[in-house]
Write a protein that holds these residues in place. Structure first.
Motif, short mmCIF file in Angstrom:
data_model
loop_
_atom_site.label_atom_id
_atom_site.label_comp_id
_atom_site.label_asym_id
_atom_site.label_seq_id
_atom_site.Cartn_x
_atom_site.Cartn_y
_atom_site.Cartn_z
N SER A 191 5.04 -32.09 -35.63
CA SER A 191 6.35 -32.36 -35.04
C SER A 191 7.32 -31.22 -35.32
CB SER A 191 6.90 -33.68 -35.60
OG SER A 191 8.19 -33.91 -35.10
N CYS A 192 7.31 -30.74 -36.55
CA CYS A 192 8.18 -29.62 -36.94
C CYS A 192 7.85 -28.38 -36.10
CB CYS A 192 7.99 -29.33 -38.43
SG CYS A 192 8.90 -27.91 -39.01
N CYS A 193 6.56 -28.08 -35.97
CA CYS A 193 6.15 -26.91 -35.18
C CYS A 193 6.51 -27.06 -33.71
CB CYS A 193 4.65 -26.67 -35.34
SG CYS A 193 4.19 -26.04 -36.96
N LEU A 194 6.36 -28.25 -33.18
CA LEU A 194 6.72 -28.47 -31.76
C LEU A 194 8.22 -28.26 -31.54
CD1 LEU A 194 4.46 -31.52 -30.89
CD2 LEU A 194 4.30 -29.21 -29.94
N LYS A 195 9.05 -28.70 -32.48
CA LYS A 195 10.49 -28.49 -32.37
C LYS A 195 10.83 -27.00 -32.41
CE LYS A 195 11.88 -32.91 -34.33
NZ LYS A 195 12.43 -33.61 -35.51
N ALA A 248 0.75 -24.82 -21.98
CA ALA A 248 1.73 -23.81 -22.40
C ALA A 248 1.75 -23.67 -23.92
CB ALA A 248 3.12 -24.19 -21.89
N ILE A 249 1.70 -24.79 -24.62
CA ILE A 249 1.68 -24.76 -26.09
C ILE A 249 0.42 -24.07 -26.58
CG2 ILE A 249 1.51 -26.21 -28.17
CD1 ILE A 249 3.15 -28.34 -26.57
N ASN A 250 -0.72 -24.44 -26.00
CA ASN A 250 -2.00 -23.85 -26.42
C ASN A 250 -2.08 -22.36 -26.11
OD1 ASN A 250 -2.99 -26.20 -27.57
ND2 ASN A 250 -3.88 -26.89 -25.64
N ASP A 251 -1.58 -21.96 -24.95
CA ASP A 251 -1.57 -20.53 -24.60
C ASP A 251 -0.76 -19.74 -25.61
OD1 ASP A 251 -3.17 -20.95 -22.40
OD2 ASP A 251 -1.50 -20.93 -20.95
#
Length: 134
Positions: free
Chosen positions: A77-81, A95-98
């Motif tokens: 969650s922290c990394c996604l923010k 997009a996140i994986n790329d």
């Protein structure tokens, strides 16, 4: 080259198991079994062997798995923010994986990152944000 440098997951499982957490013989025996008799040292274990060992212990002591999953969820969650603040479209897994697949960022897809790798990713993302603000 040592593949695993942080053994927090392994020790966090053992720490919560009565009488086993302090038993050096048990630790060495578990590593010996996980490596197929190759070594008794955690420092010589491969990433794949380490993950299999931790998965085995978590299956044996399932309540420990819940704790690990909760900790991992918080790190994710922290990394996604942070990714969102950088400008990565966090509504799109491709997009996140790329972004994460870049060797300079994490070197693998987001879903495959463990707690240690998520901590490292968090540090990198914070440094990127700090440089962006300057």
């Amino acid at each position: 080259m040592q593949e695993v440098t942080n053994f927090a997951r392994f020790y966090s499982i053992l720490k919560r198991v009565p009488k086993i957490g302090d038993d050096e013989f048990f630790k060495k025996e578990m590593v010996y079994i996980a490596t197929g008799g190759r070594t008794e040292s955690l420092k010589a274990i491969t990433r794949k062997e380490y993950d299999a060992l931790c998965d085995l212990l978590e299956k044996r002591f399932p309540e420990k798995r819940d704790i690990y999953v909760g900790q991992r969820r918080k790190k994710r969650s922290c990394c996604l923010k942070l990714l969102q603040k950088i400008g990565v479209d966090t509504t799109s897994w491709p997009a996140i994986n790329d972004y994460c697949k870049s060797p300079k960022i994490a070197g693998k897809v987001f879903a495959e990152l463990d707690i240690e790798e998520l901590q490292q990713l968090s540090k990198k993302l914070r440094m990127i944000l700090k440089k962006k603000e300057e």
